[in-house]
Design an enzyme around this catalytic site. Structure first.
Site, PDB file in Angstrom:
ATOM      1  CB  CYS A  41     -12.944  31.466  -8.395  1.00  0.00           C
ATOM      2  SG  CYS A  41     -11.602  31.726  -7.262  1.00  0.00           S
ATOM      3  CG  MET A  42     -11.948  29.736  -4.380  1.00  0.00           C
ATOM      4  SD  MET A  42     -12.453  28.153  -5.079  1.00  0.00           S
ATOM      5  CE  MET A  42     -12.839  27.255  -3.595  1.00  0.00           C
ATOM      6  N   GLY A  80      -9.535  27.293  -7.424  1.00  0.00           N
ATOM      7  CA  GLY A  80      -9.099  27.662  -8.764  1.00  0.00           C
ATOM      8  C   GLY A  80      -7.714  28.276  -8.795  1.00  0.00           C
ATOM      9  CD  GLN A  81      -7.611  33.407  -8.536  1.00  0.00           C
ATOM     10  OE1 GLN A  81      -6.815  34.196  -8.967  1.00  0.00           O
ATOM     11  NE2 GLN A  81      -8.684  33.774  -7.861  1.00  0.00           N
ATOM     12  CE  LYS A 106      -2.062  25.732 -16.251  1.00  0.00           C
ATOM     13  NZ  LYS A 106      -2.895  24.574 -16.567  1.00  0.00           N
ATOM     14  CG  MET A 158     -14.333  27.799 -11.243  1.00  0.00           C
ATOM     15  SD  MET A 158     -14.574  28.636  -9.690  1.00  0.00           S
ATOM     16  CE  MET A 158     -13.086  28.172  -8.853  1.00  0.00           C
TER      17      MET A 158
HETATM   18  S1  SF4 Z   1       0.020  23.838  -9.698  1.00  0.00           S
HETATM   19 FE1  SF4 Z   1      -1.415  23.447 -11.358  1.00  0.00          FE
HETATM   20  S2  SF4 Z   1      -0.516  24.492 -13.113  1.00  0.00           S
HETATM   21 FE2  SF4 Z   1       1.102  24.258 -11.588  1.00  0.00          FE
HETATM   22  S3  SF4 Z   1       2.144  22.345 -12.123  1.00  0.00           S
HETATM   23 FE3  SF4 Z   1       0.579  21.862 -10.610  1.00  0.00          FE
HETATM   24  S4  SF4 Z   1      -1.204  21.257 -11.810  1.00  0.00           S
HETATM   25 FE4  SF4 Z   1       0.179  22.363 -13.184  1.00  0.00          FE
END
Ligand code: SF4
Lengths: 90, 750
Positions: free
Chosen positions: B169-170, B373-374, B77, B336
């Site tokens: 989430c947190m 999470g974010q 990603k 989560m």
């Molecule tokens: S921050 Fe998360 S989504 Fe971005 S490269 Fe690292 S592991 Fe992958």
């Protein structure tokens, strides 16, 4: 075509055979086996096919995981790669 | 002579080799781009460092930052972030809905859009007062944006209605750290992953939600036969691939499991009495109790009783407790699965209990490390206090001294900040539906996709006047927006993210914003000034000015960022707070003498839990309680939701990248083969899920990832908004909804 650099982590004493399997893939150039049996490789692949390529690599015996390190898309038009299939997905 | 393509390939190899510590081909990557600009990945809470390659004013390449914690590695990603900038569905012009919600969003000038938005907000402020306006922010917004919005609303408009998606989430992790240790944020860092000899992973599919961290754990596991990995999760996810033990407990019974582990540890005298006798107190509700009381409380959690509740084997509960306690250094990781629960804070407390009982804390590799999470929920929202009950740097609305400190720092009269907490997320959207909150500014988040019980909560978006800053046209919430401001995306602007491990890192501006998009700091400033906020109250020229004000906020306090100057952030790939001076390197081990700058060098004890007035962490007696909804005769399955590796949240970003979209084109429902057989469901069949809220048809994936009785679906797909199925019951303390568990019917659809 995107140019993608990555590390292939191998285990179970299978680094050599994994290297041979990677060398047999036309999209790849490999750069040797390094510390902790990690193989350095570069792929030239349409970015839309990267995921499929990585899936194939991960299925090679002895391959534990793949870590990506760089990606160059300068001669790809990412916007153009975005097909209507995505915007209009059902 | 080598072609440019050969240069690029050589560069890619050089970058990969340099990550392995092999020098090659001269300076790494210098042939790929005119410049490399330092930043942070836009996606998950891992917060990987990136370098963005720019050529002729266009981002053309990306590589992992070798100097950041990810040591040059990114997941797929992150590696595919550059194409997202140029996605066709970028929102590049301001839009307004001139004639109410049913009229179309039409492109207009910035002036017209700003006037339209601020006229309505001014009217609401005048006619209905400050409690009728709200800000709903994001753990993906930049720290400067969240700090600014919080200041504008709480100090400027005098409205504490500031909340955001970190509530979803947190919030339970915050509640856990605050109640156990007196201060939010973990005491450990990712360095602990390289030193742990036991990993206890519960309620986290680390391999898909935090892939680069998972690789680090896998690497640690490979490095030593001593290392043990325990994964406790009702699903057998990819994470359990490296597990020595996978505990597939009945969904929602983790509190019993955690108390059961504590029972075994105490029963078998594997607790560290010297540690908890010195550094801990025991508490039941608000009342202090003794260790003996705690032991008596644990009698309800014998392995046999816990086995009955959880569906695990009693022997496995004993084994996992022994492994946890007897390792030389245990790190717990959770996300989560623990937080998004009606007893999320309690579950957090119970994980901390295990560390406090065994003394697996405050040493390299021994720590309870909650995964975020974010990318900026920690730095941008928890630290700056951009939630309805918080003020910056660990202060709370309910404390007059805290309010006064903030008012003094902001240069506004004492009494300006209202003493009543604002509305937490679920209450806010309810108030919007009831017409009590009439105008909301939504920034960098997509609640029409991500709130639970969507049919209920989108009514709020339908009723209130909605101003939204957004970068992508596909965001579901735009369907409800009255005004859409196009936001500069990621490296089109500059700002700071603070990830899981208290690390602040800067993304520098690499390219110009697309179209007419503007940095959100500029949007917020313009918006506030038009609504009469004094220029002297927000006297900033840019994000850097805001950062400078923020870092000095708590020069003497426990949330200490004073030494993290912008100049350092430009040079260094992230700094971990506390960092009290410009020469301080940052902190790996909080609360530890000689490691944490806030523990006096001459403190008599090696550990000092300074977050608590009595300097002791609290072991809480928290009984097992079932989730809000359990499977019953009417709704016999449990539905849980979560992420998949190649899609991010509501897929407004990842959905624009063909290779990611191809990997996961649509939501689906995972069902165990035994259940599938009973229901006549085969792979790919259409399956109807029906809960007390709604029903939905999804394609089936028949797999043993889910235990019998459990089904799972991801939530990224806007065409199958699975959050319509979920209830919105919240944790009594953190107000975080229980996304992870609801009861459902499952049947093959015709
Ligand atoms: S921050 Fe998360 S989504 Fe971005 S490269 Fe690292 S592991 Fe992958």
């Amino acid at each position: 075509m995107a140019v993608v650099g990555f590390l292939v982590h191998t285990g179970g004493g299978r680094a050599q055979s994994a290297l041979a399997a990677l060398d047999a893939m036309p999209e790849l150039t490999t750069y040797g086996i390094h510390k902790d049996n990690v193989i350095v490789a570069v792929a030239e692949v349409a970015s839309v096919k990267l995921d499929a390529l990585l899936s194939v690599i991960k299925k090679i015996e002895g391959v534990i995981d793949v870590s990506l390190t760089s990606m160059n898309v300068e001669d790809e038009d990412p916007g153009a790669a975005l097909s209507s299939e995505i915007l209009d997905r059902p | 002579m080598a072609t440019r393509r050969e240069f690029i390939k050589g560069s890619a190899a050089a970058v990969a080799l340099s990550v392995m510590g092999v020098p090659a081909f001269g300076a790494q990557g210098d042939t790929q781009a005119d410049t490399w600009v330092k930043g942070v990945c836009r996606y998950c809470g891992t917060g990987c460092g990136v370098l963005i390659g720019v050529r002729d004013g266009r981002a053309v390449a990306i590589k992992g930052d070798p100097n950041n914690h990810n040591q040059g590695v990114l997941c797929q990603k992150g590696m595919l972030l550059v194409p997202v900038i140029y996605a066709k569905d970028r929102l590049v012009r301001p839009h307004i809905r001139k004639n109410g919600k049913s009229s179309p969003l039409e492109p207009v000038s910035w002036e017209e859009a700003m006037k339209f938005a601020t006229d309505k907000f001014a009217q609401v402020l005048k006619e209905d007062g400050p409690n009728a306006v709200a800000y709903y922010g994001s753990g993906q917004a930049l720290t400067e944006e969240s700090y600014l919005a919080n200041k504008i609303w709480k100090g400027g408009f005098k409205s504490n209605n500031v909340d955001g998606n970190p509530r979803l989430c947190m919030a339970s992790a915050v509640g856990g750290y605050m109640s156990t240790f007196g201060k939010d944020e973990p005491m450990g860092t990712y360095d602990d992953l390289d030193n742990a000899t036991c990993f206890f992973i519960i309620g986290s599919n680390t391999s898909e939600a935090h892939p680069v961290l998972f690789q680090r754990i896998a690497k640690r596991k490979q490095s030593s036969s001593e290392v043990r990995v325990i994964v406790a999760d009702p699903r057998r996810t990819n994470t359990s691939r490296i597990a020595d033990m996978h505990l597939s407990f009945k969904p929602g019974t983790d509190l019993a499991l955690l108390n059961g582990m504590a029972h075994v540890i105490v029963r078998d005298e594997m607790d560290n009495y010297r540690f908890h006798g010195k550094y801990c107190t025991f508490q039941k509700g608000d009342d202090a109790v003794t260790f003996d009381d705690y032991k008596a409380f644990l009698q309800d959690y014998t392995p046999e009783k816990v086995a009955e509740i959880t569906g695990l084997a009693a022997d496995d509960i004993v084994k996992v407790a022994h492994t946890f306690a007897q390792s030389s250094a245990t790190t717990s990781l959770w996300c989560m699965g623990i937080n998004q629960r009606t007893r999320g804070v309690w579950a957090n407390n119970l994980i901390h209990n295990l560390h406090l009982l065994t003394g697996h804390i405050g040493r390299p590799g021994a720590t309870p490390l909650s995964l975020t999470g974010q990318p900026n929920a920690c730095g941008g929202v928890r630290d700056v206090g951009a939630l309805a009950h918080l003020l910056p740097a660990g202060r709370v609305i309910g404390n007059q001294q805290h309010r006064n400190e903030v008012e003094d720092y902001w240069g506004i009269p004492r009494g300006s900040i209202p003493d009543k907490m604002g509305l937490h997320t679920i209450a806010l959207f309810e108030a919007m539906a009831e017409g009590k909150v009439k105008a909301v500014f939504i920034h960098c988040t997509n609640p029409a996709h991500t709130l639970p019980h969507l049919n209920k909560h989108t009514k709020g978006l339908q009723t209130a006047f909605v101003v939204q800053t957004e970068a992508f046209m596909s965001a579901e919430t735009l369907k409800y927006a009255d005004v859409a401001f196009p936001a500069a995306f990621w490296c089109e602007t500059d700002g700071v993210y603070g990830c899981t491990e208290r690390r602040y890192a800067l993304t520098e501006q690499a390219i110009k914003p697309q179209g007419e998009a503007r940095p959100c700091v500029n949007i917020l400033m313009d918006f506030a000034k038009r609504l009469g906020i004094d220029e002297k109250f927000i006297p900033y020229k840019n994000a850097e000015d805001i950062w400078e004000e923020w870092r000095k906020f708590n020069e003497k306090g426990p949330y200490n960022f004073f030494g993290i100057t912008r100049a350092r952030l430009r040079k260094e790939s992230g700094i971990k707070w506390p960092c009290p001076s410009e020469t301080h390197p940052g902190t790996n081990l909080r609360y530890v003498r000689g490691k944490d700058p806030l523990v006096p060098a001459n403190h008599p004890d090696p550990i000092f839990f300074y977050g608590k007035p009595n300097a002791k962490a609290t072991v809480f007696l928290r009984p097992y309680a079932p989730p809000f909804e359990t499977a019953d005769a009417e709704y016999p399955f449990v539905l849980t939701t979560g992420r998949v590796i190649d899609q991010w949240h509501s897929a407004t970003m990842t959905g624009t990248v063909p290779e990611l979209q191809r990997a996961y084109p649509t939501n689906f429902v995972e069902i165990n083969p035994e259940d599938a057989k009973k229901l006549g469901i085969r792979n790919g069949d259409k399956v109807e899920l029906e809960t007390r809220r709604d029903k939905m048809v999804l394609p089936a994936v028949v797999t043993d990832v889910c235990m019998p009785g459990l089904v799972f679906t991801p939530f990224f797909d806007k065409n199958l908004l699975v959050n319509k199925l979920l209830h919105d019951a919240v944790d009594a303390v953190s107000k975080e909804p229980e996304y992870k568990i609801c009861a459902t019917r499952v049947r093959k659809a015709s």
